[in-house]
Every structure is written in C-alpha cells, then in structure tokens.
Write a protein that holds these residues in place. Structure first.
Motif, PDB file in Angstrom:
ATOM      1  N   ILE A  75       0.830  -1.206   0.000  1.00 36.80           N
ATOM      2  CA  ILE A  75       0.000   0.000   0.000  1.00 36.80           C
ATOM      3  C   ILE A  75       0.862   1.254   0.000  1.00 36.80           C
ATOM      4  O   ILE A  75       0.573   2.222  -0.721  1.00 36.80           O
ATOM      5  CB  ILE A  75      -0.970  -0.030   1.205  1.00 36.80           C
ATOM      6  N   ASN A  76       1.932   1.259   0.783  1.00 37.83           N
ATOM      7  CA  ASN A  76       2.833   2.417   0.791  1.00 37.83           C
ATOM      8  C   ASN A  76       3.498   2.615  -0.566  1.00 37.83           C
ATOM      9  O   ASN A  76       3.703   3.748  -1.005  1.00 37.83           O
ATOM     10  CB  ASN A  76       3.896   2.263   1.878  1.00 37.83           C
ATOM     11  N   GLY A  77       3.843   1.526  -1.234  1.00 28.52           N
ATOM     12  CA  GLY A  77       4.424   1.632  -2.574  1.00 28.52           C
ATOM     13  C   GLY A  77       3.442   2.208  -3.573  1.00 28.52           C
ATOM     14  O   GLY A  77       3.792   3.078  -4.380  1.00 28.52           O
ATOM     15  N   ILE A  78       2.199   1.744  -3.529  1.00 25.54           N
ATOM     16  CA  ILE A  78       1.171   2.270  -4.426  1.00 25.54           C
ATOM     17  C   ILE A  78       0.933   3.748  -4.140  1.00 25.54           C
ATOM     18  O   ILE A  78       0.787   4.560  -5.065  1.00 25.54           O
ATOM     19  CB  ILE A  78      -0.125   1.445  -4.287  1.00 25.54           C
ATOM     20  N   ALA A  79       0.891   4.128  -2.862  1.00 25.82           N
ATOM     21  CA  ALA A  79       0.695   5.536  -2.495  1.00 25.82           C
ATOM     22  C   ALA A  79       1.838   6.399  -3.019  1.00 25.82           C
ATOM     23  O   ALA A  79       1.613   7.511  -3.508  1.00 25.82           O
ATOM     24  CB  ALA A  79       0.560   5.673  -0.991  1.00 25.82           C
ATOM     25  N   GLY A  80       3.056   5.911  -2.936  1.00 26.21           N
ATOM     26  CA  GLY A  80       4.197   6.658  -3.453  1.00 26.21           C
ATOM     27  C   GLY A  80       4.120   6.853  -4.957  1.00 26.21           C
ATOM     28  O   GLY A  80       4.411   7.938  -5.477  1.00 26.21           O
ATOM     29  N   ILE A  81       3.704   5.799  -5.674  1.00 26.16           N
ATOM     30  CA  ILE A  81       3.559   5.897  -7.127  1.00 26.16           C
ATOM     31  C   ILE A  81       2.476   6.900  -7.486  1.00 26.16           C
ATOM     32  O   ILE A  81       2.661   7.752  -8.375  1.00 26.16           O
ATOM     33  CB  ILE A  81       3.257   4.507  -7.722  1.00 26.16           C
ATOM     34  N   LEU A  82       1.327   6.833  -6.800  1.00 24.83           N
ATOM     35  CA  LEU A  82       0.237   7.769  -7.072  1.00 24.83           C
ATOM     36  C   LEU A  82       0.658   9.206  -6.776  1.00 24.83           C
ATOM     37  O   LEU A  82       0.320  10.128  -7.528  1.00 24.83           O
ATOM     38  CB  LEU A  82      -0.998   7.402  -6.253  1.00 24.83           C
ATOM     39  N   LYS A  83       1.399   9.389  -5.695  1.00 24.66           N
ATOM     40  CA  LYS A  83       1.863  10.733  -5.342  1.00 24.66           C
ATOM     41  C   LYS A  83       2.788  11.280  -6.424  1.00 24.66           C
ATOM     42  O   LYS A  83       2.697  12.449  -6.792  1.00 24.66           O
ATOM     43  CB  LYS A  83       2.572  10.699  -3.988  1.00 24.66           C
ATOM     44  N   ALA A  84       3.676  10.442  -6.940  1.00 29.97           N
ATOM     45  CA  ALA A  84       4.588  10.880  -7.997  1.00 29.97           C
ATOM     46  C   ALA A  84       3.820  11.242  -9.265  1.00 29.97           C
ATOM     47  O   ALA A  84       4.133  12.244  -9.923  1.00 29.97           O
ATOM     48  CB  ALA A  84       5.611   9.784  -8.292  1.00 29.97           C
ATOM     49  N   ILE A  85       2.804  10.458  -9.607  1.00 29.81           N
ATOM     50  CA  ILE A  85       1.998  10.746 -10.798  1.00 29.81           C
ATOM     51  C   ILE A  85       1.249  12.065 -10.622  1.00 29.81           C
ATOM     52  O   ILE A  85       1.225  12.911 -11.532  1.00 29.81           O
ATOM     53  CB  ILE A  85       1.027   9.584 -11.079  1.00 29.81           C
ATOM     54  N   ILE A  86       0.638  12.263  -9.456  1.00 32.09           N
ATOM     55  CA  ILE A  86      -0.114  13.491  -9.211  1.00 32.09           C
ATOM     56  C   ILE A  86       0.807  14.708  -9.230  1.00 32.09           C
ATOM     57  O   ILE A  86       0.465  15.747  -9.807  1.00 32.09           O
ATOM     58  CB  ILE A  86      -0.891  13.384  -7.884  1.00 32.09           C
TER      59      ILE A  86
END
Length: 73
Positions: A23-34
C-alpha cells in the motif's frame, strides 16, 4: 500450544507488514503521478499566461507611469 499461537501471530504480522508495504508503494507511485500532472499543468498555465500568474517577476514594472503624465522640468 503457546508456540503455535506465537507462530500464527508472527505469520499474520508478516502478512500485515507485507500488505502495508504494498500500500505504501502504491501511495508513493500515485503521489509521484499526481505531482507530475500538477507540474505539467503549472507549466501549461505559465505558458498561457506568459508567466504572470501569481508571480510578480521583475518587481513592480511600469507602475510609475500608470495614469500619470510625465513631469517635464
């Protein structure tokens, strides 16, 4: 019997830690995309407004001549 319960608790703890890591990895990826999308939009808005949106680059330009005539001595 206590060893079995301890082993089961350890397995569930490991599964929980693995889930949290995913979940933390997915959150980091989403944050980078945003952040990337926000940067692109910022660049587009800056180009459309010729860099005048929200920033006063170069200080107060042409402020002295607004609505006033030049005084000739």
């Amino acid at each position: 019997m206590g060893a079995v319960v301890s082993c089961i608790k350890s397995v569930f703890r490991a599964i929980g830690n693995a889930c949290m890591a995913v979940i933390n990895g997915i959150a980091g990826i989403l944050k980078a995309i945003i952040n990337g999308v926000a940067s692109v939009l910022n660049i587009i808005i800056s180009c459309i407004t010729c860099g005048r949106s929200g920033h006063r680059r170069g200080g107060m330009r042409n402020n002295r001549s607004h609505g006033r005539s030049a005084r000739v001595v």
